[in-house]
Design a protein around this motif. Structure first.
Motif, mmCIF file in Angstrom:
data_model
loop_
_atom_site.group_PDB
_atom_site.id
_atom_site.type_symbol
_atom_site.label_atom_id
_atom_site.label_comp_id
_atom_site.label_asym_id
_atom_site.label_seq_id
_atom_site.Cartn_x
_atom_site.Cartn_y
_atom_site.Cartn_z
ATOM 1 N N ASP A 1 0.971 -1.362 -0.081
ATOM 2 C CA ASP A 1 -0.109 0.151 -0.003
ATOM 3 C C ASP A 1 0.764 1.374 -0.050
ATOM 4 O OD1 ASP A 1 -2.463 -1.218 -0.234
ATOM 5 O OD2 ASP A 1 -2.311 -1.884 2.109
ATOM 6 N N VAL A 2 2.057 1.251 -0.664
ATOM 7 C CA VAL A 2 3.142 2.167 -0.808
ATOM 8 C C VAL A 2 3.258 2.754 -2.242
ATOM 9 C CG1 VAL A 2 5.101 3.566 -0.390
ATOM 10 C CG2 VAL A 2 4.297 1.958 1.564
ATOM 11 N N ASP A 3 2.900 3.647 -2.663
ATOM 12 C CA ASP A 3 3.064 4.023 -4.086
ATOM 13 C C ASP A 3 4.411 4.237 -4.435
ATOM 14 O OD1 ASP A 3 0.129 4.042 -4.819
ATOM 15 O OD2 ASP A 3 0.410 6.233 -4.996
ATOM 16 N N TYR A 4 4.764 3.578 -5.764
ATOM 17 C CA TYR A 4 6.419 3.315 -6.168
ATOM 18 C C TYR A 4 6.176 3.684 -7.561
ATOM 19 C CZ TYR A 4 7.465 0.762 -1.781
ATOM 20 O OH TYR A 4 7.826 0.231 -0.457
ATOM 21 N N VAL A 5 7.429 4.384 -7.975
ATOM 22 C CA VAL A 5 7.811 4.496 -9.276
ATOM 23 C C VAL A 5 8.521 3.427 -9.858
ATOM 24 C CG1 VAL A 5 8.801 5.937 -10.949
ATOM 25 C CG2 VAL A 5 7.825 7.372 -8.918
ATOM 26 N N LEU A 6 8.198 2.801 -10.959
ATOM 27 C CA LEU A 6 8.594 1.615 -11.174
ATOM 28 C C LEU A 6 10.091 1.731 -12.301
ATOM 29 C CD1 LEU A 6 8.013 -1.474 -11.215
ATOM 30 C CD2 LEU A 6 6.686 -1.340 -13.363
ATOM 31 N N LEU A 7 10.928 1.219 -11.832
ATOM 32 C CA LEU A 7 12.049 1.015 -12.756
ATOM 33 C C LEU A 7 12.264 -0.381 -13.264
ATOM 34 C CD1 LEU A 7 14.641 3.273 -10.679
ATOM 35 C CD2 LEU A 7 13.247 3.860 -12.464
ATOM 36 N N ILE A 8 12.748 -0.635 -14.547
ATOM 37 C CA ILE A 8 13.156 -1.771 -15.157
ATOM 38 C C ILE A 8 14.361 -1.775 -15.826
ATOM 39 C CG2 ILE A 8 10.602 -2.548 -15.085
ATOM 40 C CD1 ILE A 8 10.670 -1.762 -18.179
ATOM 41 N N SER A 9 15.023 -3.103 -15.825
ATOM 42 C CA SER A 9 15.925 -3.366 -16.621
ATOM 43 C C SER A 9 15.887 -4.548 -17.397
ATOM 44 C CB SER A 9 17.402 -3.543 -15.878
ATOM 45 O OG SER A 9 17.704 -2.215 -15.270
ATOM 46 N N THR A 10 15.872 -4.579 -18.897
ATOM 47 C CA THR A 10 15.458 -5.584 -19.677
ATOM 48 C C THR A 10 16.455 -6.322 -20.469
ATOM 49 O OG1 THR A 10 14.522 -4.282 -21.511
ATOM 50 C CG2 THR A 10 13.384 -4.255 -19.367
ATOM 51 N N VAL A 11 15.840 -7.341 -21.345
ATOM 52 C CA VAL A 11 16.473 -8.056 -22.102
ATOM 53 C C VAL A 11 16.529 -7.258 -23.531
ATOM 54 C CG1 VAL A 11 16.605 -10.357 -21.112
ATOM 55 C CG2 VAL A 11 14.609 -9.725 -22.746
ATOM 56 N N SER A 12 15.847 -6.005 -23.550
ATOM 57 C CA SER A 12 16.119 -5.239 -24.760
ATOM 58 C C SER A 12 16.872 -4.095 -24.458
ATOM 59 C CB SER A 12 14.766 -4.414 -24.955
ATOM 60 O OG SER A 12 14.085 -5.316 -25.928
ATOM 61 N N GLY A 13 17.580 -4.095 -23.463
ATOM 62 C CA GLY A 13 18.642 -3.079 -23.120
ATOM 63 C C GLY A 13 18.310 -1.903 -22.696
#
Length: 512
Positions: free
Chosen positions: A335-347
Motif C-alpha cells: 500500500d505504498v506508491d512506487y515509481v517503477l524502474l526496469i532493466s530488460t533483455v532489450s537493453g
C-alpha cells in the motif's frame, strides 16, 4: 461435448499443477546477473563496468550505485540513438530487429524503443503464463475452442533499414505462434489495416462470422470497437452477436474508470483479467480470480526496482531527481506508491517506465497500477495522483448514476479573479449539473487526500467542471496522430496543453 477444449483445459491444468512459485527475490537476483553477463561487452556494459559489478559481493547494491536512472529522453540521447546511426552492441548485444513506437500520453513525437529477439521470447513466455493462469478461473472446456479478439495496433510494420517499426501490440501480434493463428481475430488481413477507423469498420462488418470467447486490449479503444459492432448490427449488447464471450483481458491502464461504461455494453457478466504489457515488456498478469491485482513476472528477463512516489523525488516533467532513493523487491511495503524502474533483455537499464504501482500483497508479489508520474498534479501543493482522481470520479459515477469513462484535469489561474482553480473536463453522455459535480468532486478529493484539503484552504481556490462528449477525447488523440492501439489518454495537462485542448474543444463545438 467440447472434446478439443477439454483436452486443452486438461493440459493447462496439468501444466499449472507442476509450476512452482520459486523464490521471488532469488529469481530477481538471477535475472539481474544474467542481464549483466549478457550485456557486459556492450558499449553500455563497458561504460558502467558490468564486469566489476558482477564480481562484487552485493550485485544489486553495486548495480544501483554505479548505474544512474534513465528515462526515455536520457537513454535515447546518450545511447539508443546510436542504433539509428548504424552502431551495434550499444545497450544489448547485436542490433534490435524491431523498434516499438510509443507516443505515450504526452508529446506528439513517437518514442522508438528497441525490441530484441530475447524480448519477443520474454513476451511469448509471459503469454504462456497468462494462458496457464486460466486454469485458476472457472471457465468451461468449450471456452478454449473460441476465438480471441486482440485489439491492438496495426501489424503492418514499417521497414526502416535493417529493422521494422510499429507499436508493441502490432509487433507482438505479427509474431504470434503458428498454432495460435486459428484462434486469433481479427486475423492477419484486417490487422494490417493501418487506419484505426477503417480497421474497426472491417471488424464490425465481419463480426458475425466469428465466435469470440475473449477480448484483449486497452479499455477505451475496446469500448469504441464494441460500440461500433453494436451500432453496425443494430444490437442491444455485444452478447447478441458473440454469445460465448466470457473473458476480457484489459491492460496498460487501470480498468476501474471504464468499468461502468464497459459493463453497459454487455448482455451478461464477463471475467475481467488485468495484464501489464508495456512497450518495454510484459511485466505482470492477473493469475487468480477475486482480485484486481496482477502478479509481477519475476523470472522472465526483467529486473525491477522501486522508488517511493513522493513529490520531492519527482521533477515537473515526471522524471526522477538524482537523489531519489530506491528499494528492491525484498524491501517494498504494501500500500505504498512506487515509481517503477526496469532493466530488460532489450537493453533498457534502470529505466523509468513512467508508471506508478503499489503492492497489494507482498507475499504473492501482486501489484496494481496506480498512475503515471506525469499525471501527478502538484501545481499548488495538491499532491494529487491519478489513482486518487480515479477514485473521486468513480464516486461521482455512483453518486449521480452516470458513466464517466474519460477525464482530464489541469491547474491554472482564472482570468476573472487571478486565483488558481482545478479545471476538470469529464467525458460523459449522461446529463448532470456541472456545479453539483464540481462540489461533489471537490469534497471527494478533500476526504481522500489531506494535502489536497490543505491546498484548498490556501492557494487552490476551487474546482470548475465541464462535461463533454467522451468522443472528444478520442478525437483529440486522433488529431495528435495517436488513435487506437496502445494509446492512453493523458489525465493531467499543463497550462499550455490546456489552452490547446480548450481551443480544440471550441473548434469541435464542444464548448463555447
Amino acid at each position: 461435448m467440447a472434446i478439443f477444449g477439454s483436452i486443452i483445459k486438461s493440459l493447462i491444468d496439468l501444466k499449472e499443477s507442476f509450476t512452482t512459485e520459486g523464490e521471488a527475490e532469488k529469481n530477481q537476483e538471477e535475472v539481474l546477473k544474467e542481464l549483466l553477463r549478457k550485456a557486459k561487452d556492450t558499449a553500455f556494459g563497458k561504460h558502467y563496468n558490468f564486469e566489476e559489478i558482477l564480481e562484487s559481493d552485493n550485485i544489486q547494491q553495486e548495480f544501483t550505485r554505479r548505474v544512474p536512472y534513465f528515462d526515455y529522453n536520457k537513454i535515447d540521447k546518450e545511447w539508443w540513438h546510436k542504433y539509428h546511426d548504424g552502431e551495434e552492441n550499444v545497450t544489448w548485444p547485436g542490433r534490435p530487429p524491431y523498434f516499438a513506437l510509443s507516443s505515450g500520453t504526452t508529446g506528439k513525437s513517437s518514442k522508438r524503443i528497441p525490441v530484441t529477439d530475447e524480448m519477443l521470447e520474454s513476451i511469448r513466455n509471459a503469454g504462456i503464463k497468462q494462458v496457464s493462469a486460466l486454469s485458476n478461473f472457472d471457465l468451461p472446456p468449450d471456452f478454449f475452442e473460441k476465438d480471441i479478439m486482440m485489439l491492438g495496433s496495426s501489424t503492418d510494420l514499417q521497414k526502416e533499414g535493417d529493422h521494422e517499426e510499429g507499436e508493441i501490440s502490432g509487433i507482438s501480434a505479427s509474431n504470434i505462434p503458428f498454432w495460435f493463428k486459428g484462434y486469433y481475430k481479427p486475423g492477419e488481413e484486417i490487422s494490417k489495416i493501418d487506419e484505426w477507423d477503417d480497421r474497426v469498420q472491417k471488424i464490425a462488418e465481419t463480426a458475425k462470422d466469428w465466435d469470440i470467447g475473449a477480448l484483449s486490449g486497452i479499455p477505451s479503444w475496446m469500448e469504441l470497437m464494441l460500440k461500433k459492432v453494436i451500432e453496425y448490427h443494430n444490437l442491444n449488447n455485444i452478447h447478441e452477436i458473440w454469445p460465448n464471450l466470457q473473458v476480457y483481458t484489459s491492460g496498460g491502464v487501470a480498468f476501474e474508470p471504464y468499468e461502468k461504461s464497459f459493463k453497459a455494453l454487455l448482455g451478461k457478466p464477463v471475467q475481467v483479467i488485468d495484464t501489464y504489457l508495456a512497450s518495454e515488456g510484459f511485466l505482470a498478469l492477473q493469475n487468480r480470480p477475486d482480485t484486481s491485482s496482477m502478479k509481477l513476472i519475476l523470472d522472465n528477463g526483467v529486473y525491477f526496482e522501486f522508488v517511493p512516489f513522493k513529490p520531492d523525488y519527482i521533477k515537473e516533467d515526471g522524471s526522477l531527481t538524482e537523489d531519489a532513493p530506491v528499494v528492491t523487491l525484498a524491501e517494498v511495503e504494501e500500500d505504498v506508491d512506487y515509481v517503477l524502474l526496469i532493466s530488460t533483455v532489450s537493453g533498457a537499464w534502470r529505466y523509468l517506465i513512467g508508471d506508478t504501482i503499489k503492492f497489494t500483497d507482498k507475499e504473492k508479489n501482486e501489484i496494481r497500477i496506480t498512475g503515471r508520474t506525469k499525471f501527478f498534479l502538484n501545481v499548488v501543493g495538491s499532491q494529487l495522483s491519478v489513482n486518487k482522481m480515479n477514485d473521486a470520479v468513480q464516486e461521482l459515477e455512483n453518486q449521480f448514476d452516470i458513466k464517466i469513462p474519460e477525464f482530464v484535469v489541469a491547474a491554472k489561474r482564472s482570468e476573472e479573479d487571478n486565483e488558481y482553480y482545478h479545471y476538470w473536463y469529464l467525458g460523459t453522455e449522461d446529463n448532470a449539473d456541472n456545479d453539483k459535480l464540481a462540489e461533489a468532486l471537490d469534497n471527494a478529493l478533500k476526504n481522500a487526500n489531506k494535502n489536497y484539503k490543505v491546498a484548498r484552504g490556501k492557494a487552490l481556490h476551487g474546482v470548475k467542471v465541464t462535461t463533454i462528449d467522451p468522443n472528444m477525447f478520442h478525437e483529440w488523440n486522433a488529431r495528435n496522430k495517436k488513435k487506437g492501439g496502445q494509446v492512453k489518454m493523458e489525465k493531467v495537462m499543463n497550462e499550455e496543453k490546456l489552452q490547446d485542448w480548450q481551443e480544440f474543444l471550441k473548434e469541435q463545438g464542444a464548448i463555447n
